[in-house]
Design a protein around this motif. Structure first.
Motif, PDB file in Angstrom:
ATOM      1  N   ALA A 169       0.986  -1.410  -0.064  1.00 22.91           N
ATOM      2  CA  ALA A 169       0.029  -0.028  -0.004  1.00 22.91           C
ATOM      3  C   ALA A 169       0.874   1.218  -0.101  1.00 22.91           C
ATOM      4  O   ALA A 169       1.855   1.137   0.840  1.00 22.91           O
ATOM      5  N   CYS A 170       0.535   2.203  -0.671  1.00 28.03           N
ATOM      6  CA  CYS A 170       1.270   3.550  -0.829  1.00 28.03           C
ATOM      7  C   CYS A 170       1.029   4.470   0.274  1.00 28.03           C
ATOM      8  O   CYS A 170       1.603   5.497   0.553  1.00 28.03           O
ATOM      9  N   TYR A 171      -0.311   4.199   1.019  1.00 28.11           N
ATOM     10  CA  TYR A 171      -0.776   5.192   2.119  1.00 28.11           C
ATOM     11  C   TYR A 171      -1.402   4.222   2.963  1.00 28.11           C
ATOM     12  O   TYR A 171      -2.234   3.518   2.879  1.00 28.11           O
ATOM     13  N   THR A 172      -0.813   4.196   4.213  1.00 27.27           N
ATOM     14  CA  THR A 172      -1.644   3.713   5.742  1.00 27.27           C
ATOM     15  C   THR A 172      -1.920   4.785   6.748  1.00 27.27           C
ATOM     16  O   THR A 172      -1.243   5.664   6.923  1.00 27.27           O
ATOM     17  N   THR A 173      -3.212   4.458   7.352  1.00 28.56           N
ATOM     18  CA  THR A 173      -3.354   5.455   8.396  1.00 28.56           C
ATOM     19  C   THR A 173      -4.127   4.599   9.355  1.00 28.56           C
ATOM     20  O   THR A 173      -4.733   3.651   9.101  1.00 28.56           O
ATOM     21  N   ASP A 174      -4.191   4.979  10.594  1.00 25.87           N
ATOM     22  CA  ASP A 174      -5.111   4.254  11.531  1.00 25.87           C
ATOM     23  C   ASP A 174      -6.335   4.533  11.348  1.00 25.87           C
ATOM     24  O   ASP A 174      -7.143   5.589  10.948  1.00 25.87           O
ATOM     25  N   LEU A 175      -7.360   3.571  11.670  1.00 30.49           N
ATOM     26  CA  LEU A 175      -8.779   3.505  11.655  1.00 30.49           C
ATOM     27  C   LEU A 175      -8.784   3.670  13.414  1.00 30.49           C
ATOM     28  O   LEU A 175      -8.868   2.694  14.187  1.00 30.49           O
ATOM     29  N   MET A 176      -9.467   4.756  13.740  1.00 32.90           N
ATOM     30  CA  MET A 176      -9.592   5.340  15.161  1.00 32.90           C
ATOM     31  C   MET A 176     -11.093   4.968  15.521  1.00 32.90           C
ATOM     32  O   MET A 176     -11.876   5.781  14.841  1.00 32.90           O
ATOM     33  N   ALA A 177     -11.235   4.414  16.641  1.00 35.17           N
ATOM     34  CA  ALA A 177     -12.734   4.170  17.132  1.00 35.17           C
ATOM     35  C   ALA A 177     -12.831   4.818  18.522  1.00 35.17           C
ATOM     36  O   ALA A 177     -12.080   5.074  19.485  1.00 35.17           O
ATOM     37  N   GLY A 178     -13.843   5.816  18.609  1.00 40.73           N
ATOM     38  CA  GLY A 178     -14.390   6.385  19.571  1.00 40.73           C
ATOM     39  C   GLY A 178     -13.136   7.309  19.952  1.00 40.73           C
ATOM     40  O   GLY A 178     -12.935   7.548  21.291  1.00 40.73           O
ATOM     41  N   GLN A 179     -12.322   7.900  19.140  1.00 41.51           N
ATOM     42  CA  GLN A 179     -11.332   8.777  19.213  1.00 41.51           C
ATOM     43  C   GLN A 179      -9.972   8.133  19.704  1.00 41.51           C
ATOM     44  O   GLN A 179      -9.073   8.714  19.409  1.00 41.51           O
ATOM     45  N   PHE A 180     -10.245   7.280  20.787  1.00 41.85           N
ATOM     46  CA  PHE A 180      -9.061   6.940  21.347  1.00 41.85           C
ATOM     47  C   PHE A 180      -8.524   5.538  21.139  1.00 41.85           C
ATOM     48  O   PHE A 180      -7.505   4.858  21.827  1.00 41.85           O
ATOM     49  N   TYR A 181      -9.299   4.562  20.526  1.00 42.68           N
ATOM     50  CA  TYR A 181      -8.836   3.094  20.412  1.00 42.68           C
ATOM     51  C   TYR A 181      -8.616   2.916  18.959  1.00 42.68           C
ATOM     52  O   TYR A 181      -9.184   3.203  17.950  1.00 42.68           O
TER      53      TYR A 181
ATOM     54  N   ALA B  72      -8.777   0.592  16.037  1.00 38.93           N
ATOM     55  CA  ALA B  72      -9.234  -0.613  15.587  1.00 38.93           C
ATOM     56  C   ALA B  72      -9.037  -1.128  14.552  1.00 38.93           C
ATOM     57  O   ALA B  72      -9.338  -2.429  14.193  1.00 38.93           O
ATOM     58  N   GLY B  73      -7.881  -0.593  13.776  1.00 43.59           N
ATOM     59  CA  GLY B  73      -7.531  -1.176  12.519  1.00 43.59           C
ATOM     60  C   GLY B  73      -6.623  -0.137  11.611  1.00 43.59           C
ATOM     61  O   GLY B  73      -6.140   0.902  12.212  1.00 43.59           O
ATOM     62  N   ASN B  74      -6.581  -0.258  10.426  1.00 41.38           N
ATOM     63  CA  ASN B  74      -5.949   0.453   9.785  1.00 41.38           C
ATOM     64  C   ASN B  74      -6.799   0.755   8.175  1.00 41.38           C
ATOM     65  O   ASN B  74      -7.529  -0.092   7.798  1.00 41.38           O
ATOM     66  N   VAL B  75      -6.589   1.999   7.585  1.00 40.04           N
ATOM     67  CA  VAL B  75      -7.238   2.222   6.185  1.00 40.04           C
ATOM     68  C   VAL B  75      -5.814   2.257   5.488  1.00 40.04           C
ATOM     69  O   VAL B  75      -4.960   2.980   5.612  1.00 40.04           O
ATOM     70  N   TYR B  76      -5.816   1.418   4.309  1.00 37.29           N
ATOM     71  CA  TYR B  76      -5.090   1.564   3.146  1.00 37.29           C
ATOM     72  C   TYR B  76      -5.155   2.099   1.972  1.00 37.29           C
ATOM     73  O   TYR B  76      -6.550   1.884   1.533  1.00 37.29           O
ATOM     74  N   VAL B  77      -4.554   2.689   1.204  1.00 36.72           N
ATOM     75  CA  VAL B  77      -4.784   2.842  -0.081  1.00 36.72           C
ATOM     76  C   VAL B  77      -3.625   2.296  -1.202  1.00 36.72           C
ATOM     77  O   VAL B  77      -2.444   2.431  -1.035  1.00 36.72           O
ATOM     78  N   LYS B  78      -4.154   1.736  -2.164  1.00 35.33           N
ATOM     79  CA  LYS B  78      -3.336   1.206  -3.048  1.00 35.33           C
ATOM     80  C   LYS B  78      -3.781   1.636  -4.582  1.00 35.33           C
ATOM     81  O   LYS B  78      -4.850   2.156  -4.470  1.00 35.33           O
ATOM     82  N   MET B  79      -2.925   1.633  -5.457  1.00 38.47           N
ATOM     83  CA  MET B  79      -3.254   2.059  -6.917  1.00 38.47           C
ATOM     84  C   MET B  79      -2.652   1.162  -7.917  1.00 38.47           C
ATOM     85  O   MET B  79      -1.541   0.680  -7.603  1.00 38.47           O
ATOM     86  N   ASP B  80      -3.299   0.855  -8.943  1.00 36.41           N
ATOM     87  CA  ASP B  80      -2.769   0.398 -10.120  1.00 36.41           C
ATOM     88  C   ASP B  80      -3.125   1.196 -11.234  1.00 36.41           C
ATOM     89  O   ASP B  80      -3.496   2.359 -11.063  1.00 36.41           O
ATOM     90  N   ALA B  81      -2.740   0.832 -12.378  1.00 37.65           N
ATOM     91  CA  ALA B  81      -3.053   1.706 -13.692  1.00 37.65           C
ATOM     92  C   ALA B  81      -4.164   2.297 -13.766  1.00 37.65           C
ATOM     93  O   ALA B  81      -4.512   3.348 -14.356  1.00 37.65           O
ATOM     94  N   ASN B  82      -5.310   1.631 -13.430  1.00 38.42           N
ATOM     95  CA  ASN B  82      -6.519   1.865 -13.494  1.00 38.42           C
ATOM     96  C   ASN B  82      -7.633   2.235 -12.507  1.00 38.42           C
ATOM     97  O   ASN B  82      -8.663   3.109 -12.468  1.00 38.42           O
ATOM     98  N   ASN B  83      -7.014   2.006 -11.214  1.00 36.67           N
ATOM     99  CA  ASN B  83      -7.905   1.820 -10.078  1.00 36.67           C
ATOM    100  C   ASN B  83      -7.284   2.348  -8.756  1.00 36.67           C
ATOM    101  O   ASN B  83      -5.788   2.202  -8.644  1.00 36.67           O
ATOM    102  N   VAL B  84      -8.093   3.074  -7.998  1.00 37.34           N
ATOM    103  CA  VAL B  84      -7.708   3.415  -6.458  1.00 37.34           C
ATOM    104  C   VAL B  84      -8.511   2.244  -5.468  1.00 37.34           C
ATOM    105  O   VAL B  84      -9.571   1.900  -5.730  1.00 37.34           O
ATOM    106  N   TYR B  85      -7.647   1.731  -4.854  1.00 38.10           N
ATOM    107  CA  TYR B  85      -8.340   0.446  -3.692  1.00 38.10           C
ATOM    108  C   TYR B  85      -8.286   1.262  -2.220  1.00 38.10           C
ATOM    109  O   TYR B  85      -7.095   1.720  -1.887  1.00 38.10           O
TER     110      TYR B  85
END
Length: 183
Positions: A47-59, A61-74
């Motif tokens: 993934a070219c971009y990663t950020t935290d998935l924050m639950a209730g401001q302080f927890y 809970a996971g991550n959100v990733y962004v990937k790209m190829d020639a045609n799409n953003v994931y």
């Protein structure tokens, strides 16, 4: 008759084993079958971009990733530990067009992409055509997450909206997120 019953039992057993093989993943591709469940996990290792998935401001809970190829953003929501993703709302596009109230609070229910997973999943994947996006754009990734004894609203970590809440968004540029063919 015995052959039919045996065939039905065999098919039922195969379906049960396939359903139990892996944690379900929700894939949401605009213009195709929405909320399709798959039994594979989307690879986020490059993934070219990663950020935290924050639950209730302080927890965390996971991550959100962004990937790209020639045609799409994931955009990939990925829960960690005992967190599960129950629902998602996603906006990807021009920053000034994110649905907001007149006071600057986002309206996730008006985001154009959404999933609903009442039993909870570990990962949700969205596919967005690159051609509909400018070189730089915003992503507002909202989720409803839970773990035993706790349910929370979650946002991908980024910049705060101007309103009076803790909701967040982030911006990304295609030029900063080169696809594999460009490396």
């Amino acid at each position: 008759m015995k052959t039919i019953v045996r065939s039905l039992l065999f098919c039922s057993a195969l379906l049960f084993m396939a359903a139990c093989e892996n944690e379900p993943v929700v894939s949401n591709t605009p213009g195709s079958e929405m909320n399709k469940t798959e039994n594979t996990v989307f690879d986020v290792s490059n993934a070219c971009y990663t950020t935290d998935l924050m639950a209730g401001q302080f927890y965390l809970a996971g991550n959100v990733y962004v990937k790209m190829d020639a045609n799409n953003v994931y955009v990939i929501y990925n829960a960690i530990n005992d967190w599960k993703i129950k629902a998602t709302h996603l906006y990807v596009g021009a920053c000034n067009l994110i649905p907001q109230t007149s006071t600057g609070n986002p309206i996730p229910g008006k985001f154009p992409l959404a999933t609903n997973n009442p039993s909870g999943v570990q990962q949700v994947v969205y596919t967005i055509a690159k051609s509909g996006l400018g070189d730089c754009f915003c992503i507002a990734a909202h989720a409803e997450v839970s773990r035993p004894g706790q349910s929370e609203t979650a946002w991908a970590k980024g910049d705060n909206f101007p309103g009076n809440n803790w909701a967040m968004f982030f911006s990304i540029c295609k030029s900063n997120c080169l696809d594999e063919e460009q490396h």
